[in-house]
Design a protein around this motif. Sequence first.
Motif, PDB file in Angstrom:
ATOM      1  N   GLN A   1      -5.013  66.660   2.028  1.00 51.45           N
ATOM      2  CA  GLN A   1      -4.770  66.249   3.492  1.00 51.45           C
ATOM      3  C   GLN A   1      -3.127  66.921   3.481  1.00 51.45           C
ATOM      4  OE1 GLN A   1      -4.206  62.148   2.541  1.00 51.45           O
ATOM      5  NE2 GLN A   1      -6.344  62.290   4.465  1.00 51.45           N
ATOM      6  N   GLN A   2      -2.348  67.423   1.866  1.00 47.36           N
ATOM      7  CA  GLN A   2      -0.998  68.176   2.466  1.00 47.36           C
ATOM      8  C   GLN A   2      -1.359  69.510   2.519  1.00 47.36           C
ATOM      9  OE1 GLN A   2       2.729  66.497   1.860  1.00 47.36           O
ATOM     10  NE2 GLN A   2       2.779  68.886   2.891  1.00 47.36           N
ATOM     11  N   TYR A   3      -1.706  70.340   1.860  1.00 45.71           N
ATOM     12  CA  TYR A   3      -2.642  71.258   2.071  1.00 45.71           C
ATOM     13  C   TYR A   3      -3.306  71.521   3.597  1.00 45.71           C
ATOM     14  CZ  TYR A   3      -4.988  75.803   2.460  1.00 45.71           C
ATOM     15  OH  TYR A   3      -6.025  77.539   2.460  1.00 45.71           O
ATOM     16  N   LEU A   4      -3.919  71.022   4.211  1.00 47.86           N
ATOM     17  CA  LEU A   4      -4.169  70.902   5.901  1.00 47.86           C
ATOM     18  C   LEU A   4      -2.468  71.250   6.727  1.00 47.86           C
ATOM     19  CD1 LEU A   4      -7.470  69.523   5.596  1.00 47.86           C
ATOM     20  CD2 LEU A   4      -6.986  71.704   5.777  1.00 47.86           C
ATOM     21  N   LEU A   5      -1.791  70.286   6.496  1.00 47.39           N
ATOM     22  CA  LEU A   5      -0.359  69.352   7.467  1.00 47.39           C
ATOM     23  C   LEU A   5      -0.094  71.549   7.186  1.00 47.39           C
ATOM     24  CD1 LEU A   5       1.138  68.237   9.344  1.00 47.39           C
ATOM     25  CD2 LEU A   5       2.225  67.090   6.547  1.00 47.39           C
ATOM     26  N   ASP A   6       0.330  71.390   5.634  1.00 45.29           N
ATOM     27  CA  ASP A   6       1.332  72.629   5.836  1.00 45.29           C
ATOM     28  C   ASP A   6       0.244  73.779   6.112  1.00 45.29           C
ATOM     29  OD1 ASP A   6       3.029  71.189   3.851  1.00 45.29           O
ATOM     30  OD2 ASP A   6       2.444  71.956   1.917  1.00 45.29           O
ATOM     31  N   THR A   7      -0.901  74.511   6.046  1.00 48.37           N
ATOM     32  CA  THR A   7      -1.484  74.937   6.961  1.00 48.37           C
ATOM     33  C   THR A   7      -1.561  74.651   8.328  1.00 48.37           C
ATOM     34  OG1 THR A   7      -3.163  75.518   5.436  1.00 48.37           O
ATOM     35  CG2 THR A   7      -3.715  76.489   7.250  1.00 48.37           C
ATOM     36  N   CYS A   8      -1.209  74.024   8.819  1.00 45.89           N
ATOM     37  CA  CYS A   8      -0.922  73.865  10.562  1.00 45.89           C
ATOM     38  C   CYS A   8       0.013  74.207  10.530  1.00 45.89           C
ATOM     39  CB  CYS A   8      -1.403  72.617  11.073  1.00 45.89           C
ATOM     40  SG  CYS A   8      -1.455  71.871  12.496  1.00 45.89           S
ATOM     41  N   ARG A   9       0.944  73.663   9.923  1.00 48.12           N
ATOM     42  CA  ARG A   9       2.676  73.463  10.393  1.00 48.12           C
ATOM     43  C   ARG A   9       2.643  75.432   9.653  1.00 48.12           C
ATOM     44  NH1 ARG A   9       5.884  70.312   6.543  1.00 48.12           N
ATOM     45  NH2 ARG A   9       5.259  68.426   7.846  1.00 48.12           N
TER      46      ARG A   9
ATOM     47  N   ARG B   1       0.771  77.954  10.368  1.00 54.79           N
ATOM     48  CA  ARG B   1       0.255  78.416  11.438  1.00 54.79           C
ATOM     49  C   ARG B   1       0.937  78.348  13.148  1.00 54.79           C
ATOM     50  NH1 ARG B   1      -6.048  76.909  12.493  1.00 54.79           N
ATOM     51  NH2 ARG B   1      -5.995  78.994  10.325  1.00 54.79           N
ATOM     52  N   GLN B   2       1.509  77.103  13.266  1.00 54.35           N
ATOM     53  CA  GLN B   2       2.319  76.963  14.394  1.00 54.35           C
ATOM     54  C   GLN B   2       3.610  77.427  14.796  1.00 54.35           C
ATOM     55  OE1 GLN B   2       3.457  72.499  13.925  1.00 54.35           O
ATOM     56  NE2 GLN B   2       0.621  72.226  15.345  1.00 54.35           N
TER      57      GLN B   2
ATOM     58  N   ALA C   1      -0.048  81.128   5.540  1.00 51.81           N
ATOM     59  CA  ALA C   1      -0.463  80.207   5.108  1.00 51.81           C
ATOM     60  C   ALA C   1      -0.240  79.727   3.316  1.00 51.81           C
ATOM     61  CB  ALA C   1      -1.904  79.788   5.895  1.00 51.81           C
TER      62      ALA C   1
END
Length: 71
Positions: free
Chosen positions: A5-13, A15-16, A21
């Motif tokens: 979950q932390q990895y997905l949050l960091d990836t999304c952030r 990208r924004q 990544a």
Amino acid sequence: MSITQQYLLDTCRARQLGTPAPPAPGTHDARVVRELREYRRFWAVLAGRPARTRLWHALRRRPHGQARPSC
């Protein structure tokens, strides 16, 4: 929060924000283990001990002609 979950949050952030990544969890595990082994060998040499591994010592203790124990 799990590591995934932390990895997905960091990836999304990332990208924004338009930044690269982060690496996926576990990507560099083998490299870290190798570097840790080299670090320990380095300090063994500085301490005056042989820089050989425990596996090498275990194999040296077993005579060459000795058969493996059967189960």
